[in-house]
Design a protein around this motif. Structure first.
Motif, PDB file in Angstrom:
ATOM      1  N   PHE A   9      45.921  33.671  43.144  1.00 55.86           N
ATOM      2  CA  PHE A   9      46.482  34.963  42.768  1.00 55.86           C
ATOM      3  C   PHE A   9      46.668  35.096  41.259  1.00 55.86           C
ATOM      4  O   PHE A   9      46.875  36.204  40.768  1.00 55.86           O
ATOM      5  CB  PHE A   9      47.805  35.209  43.500  1.00 55.86           C
ATOM      6  N   ASP A  10      46.600  33.994  40.522  1.00 58.30           N
ATOM      7  CA  ASP A  10      46.570  34.078  39.063  1.00 58.30           C
ATOM      8  C   ASP A  10      45.235  34.604  38.568  1.00 58.30           C
ATOM      9  O   ASP A  10      45.140  35.154  37.467  1.00 58.30           O
ATOM     10  CB  ASP A  10      46.819  32.693  38.441  1.00 58.30           C
ATOM     11  N   VAL A  11      44.209  34.412  39.369  1.00 58.04           N
ATOM     12  CA  VAL A  11      42.843  34.748  38.950  1.00 58.04           C
ATOM     13  C   VAL A  11      42.338  36.028  39.625  1.00 58.04           C
ATOM     14  O   VAL A  11      41.696  36.859  38.985  1.00 58.04           O
ATOM     15  CB  VAL A  11      41.898  33.567  39.270  1.00 58.04           C
ATOM     16  N   TYR A  12      42.622  36.182  40.900  1.00 55.25           N
ATOM     17  CA  TYR A  12      42.135  37.343  41.660  1.00 55.25           C
ATOM     18  C   TYR A  12      43.233  38.393  41.804  1.00 55.25           C
ATOM     19  O   TYR A  12      44.394  38.063  42.044  1.00 55.25           O
ATOM     20  CB  TYR A  12      41.680  36.917  43.055  1.00 55.25           C
ATOM     21  N   GLY A  13      42.831  39.655  41.693  1.00 56.01           N
ATOM     22  CA  GLY A  13      43.770  40.744  41.934  1.00 56.01           C
ATOM     23  C   GLY A  13      44.249  41.387  40.653  1.00 56.01           C
ATOM     24  O   GLY A  13      44.675  40.709  39.718  1.00 56.01           O
ATOM     25  N   ALA A  14      44.171  42.717  40.609  1.00 55.14           N
ATOM     26  CA  ALA A  14      44.574  43.471  39.422  1.00 55.14           C
ATOM     27  C   ALA A  14      46.057  43.808  39.493  1.00 55.14           C
ATOM     28  O   ALA A  14      46.488  44.570  40.366  1.00 55.14           O
ATOM     29  CB  ALA A  14      43.749  44.758  39.312  1.00 55.14           C
ATOM     30  N   ASN A  15      46.830  43.209  38.582  1.00 53.39           N
ATOM     31  CA  ASN A  15      48.267  43.482  38.510  1.00 53.39           C
ATOM     32  C   ASN A  15      48.962  43.145  39.826  1.00 53.39           C
ATOM     33  O   ASN A  15      49.861  43.862  40.273  1.00 53.39           O
ATOM     34  CB  ASN A  15      48.524  44.948  38.131  1.00 53.39           C
TER      35      ASN A  15
END
Length: 310
Positions: free
Chosen positions: A70-76
């Motif tokens: 989740f640090d890498v994938y997902g915008a905001n």
């Protein structure tokens, strides 16, 4: 010749001997059964104790990999503290997922340690997406994608009031440096997240119909931490997460390796060299409306909206 009683005594001794042997065997069997049961119980208790000790360690490793994902994938997108439930079978952990809009969390539901992202279900058209909670999901268009009709939600900002803060995903016409992106921002708006160009030509050009990325699957880095505090070195933190993911076993290892290889090939591992193809910007409608005449913005997609009372 022996008398009859003497013969009976002789054969009675032989019978007693057989009974003694049988009794000894029975006691031996009972003793062995008891010992075997005791050993089995001890082994079972030992296994349970070892599992209760090992399971939290394994679960923590899994959660660490999940957090890196989740640090890498997902915008905001952020995840809150994990609540662990340790059991002999099917241990699990859950955590809240949320966005940050001007420092205010917007709750998106709960995820588990087996979840990669929140599912997206409803798309009334190719460029507008909602989840089952009715929340709008931002869409992104890569600059290399051959597509003519793109979402331009920046043209719909008049429907919002002056006190609302709006999360908007913007897609650029080409890759830019982080400093170039920060320079094109309207005054008072906030750069919340940056979309990194880590895609192969096949990923952005080899799809029919043209690929539209949702906020759940884009790859990039946040400019703030989970509490909304501005990060001093967001690119460095992003690279640390990618390296951790590729160096540790788990369901995300291969994906992180591919991201790392793409970044190395493009020499995009530092703040001055990394290429940005999109971003999430937060601001009021008058601030974001300045993107309407920005030629470098190819597409725009509104996400979460909050009311401001101060």
């Amino acid at each position: 010749m022996k008398k009859k009683d003497e013969l009976d005594e002789l054969f009675a001794f032989e019978n007693n001997k057989k009974d003694l042997v049988a009794e000894a065997k029975r006691k031996s069997t009972v003793r062995m059964t008891f010992i075997s049961g005791l050993v089995s119980l001890f082994v079972l208790i030992l296994i349970v104790l070892i599992k209760l000790q090992v399971t939290p360690w394994l679960l923590d490793r899994e959660l660490a990999a999940q957090e890196v994902y989740f640090d890498v994938y997902g915008a905001n997108l952020f995840i809150g503290p994990w609540e662990e439930s340790i059991r002999l079978l099917d241990s699990e952990a859950t955590a809240p997922q949320y966005k940050l809009v001007d420092g205010q969390p917007v709750y998106l539901g709960e995820i588990s340690n087996s979840s990669r992202n929140r599912e997206v279900y409803l798309s009334p058209n190719d460029y507008e997406t909602y989840n089952y909670s009715g929340e709008k999901v931002m869409n992104f268009i890569h600059p290399a994608t051959s597509i003519t009709h793109v979402p331009m939600d920046v043209m719909k900002l008049d429907m919002f009031n002056d006190q609302q803060k709006i999360e908007m995903g913007i897609s650029f016409d080409q890759p830019y440096s982080l400093s170039e992106v920060e320079a094109m921002l309207p005054e008072e708006s906030v750069l919340q997240w940056a979309w990194v160009d880590v895609y192969t030509d096949e990923e952005v050009k080899g799809n029919e119909p043209a690929r539209v990325f949702t906020e759940n699957e884009v790859i990039g880095f946040s400019m703030v931490d989970e509490a909304g505090t501005v990060l001093e070195s967001p690119v460095e933190k992003f690279m640390e997460s990618v390296v951790y993911g590729k160096n540790h076993r788990g369901p995300y290892k291969q994906g992180m390796e591919e991201i790392y290889e793409q970044l190395k090939q493009k020499d995009e591992v530092e703040e001055t060299t990394i290429k940005i193809v999109g971003a999430v910007v937060v601001g009021k409608k008058e601030e974001l409306q300045q993107f309407q005449n920005e030629p470098r913005v190819r597409a725009s997609s509104i996400g979460a909206v909050i009311n401001q009372f101060n």
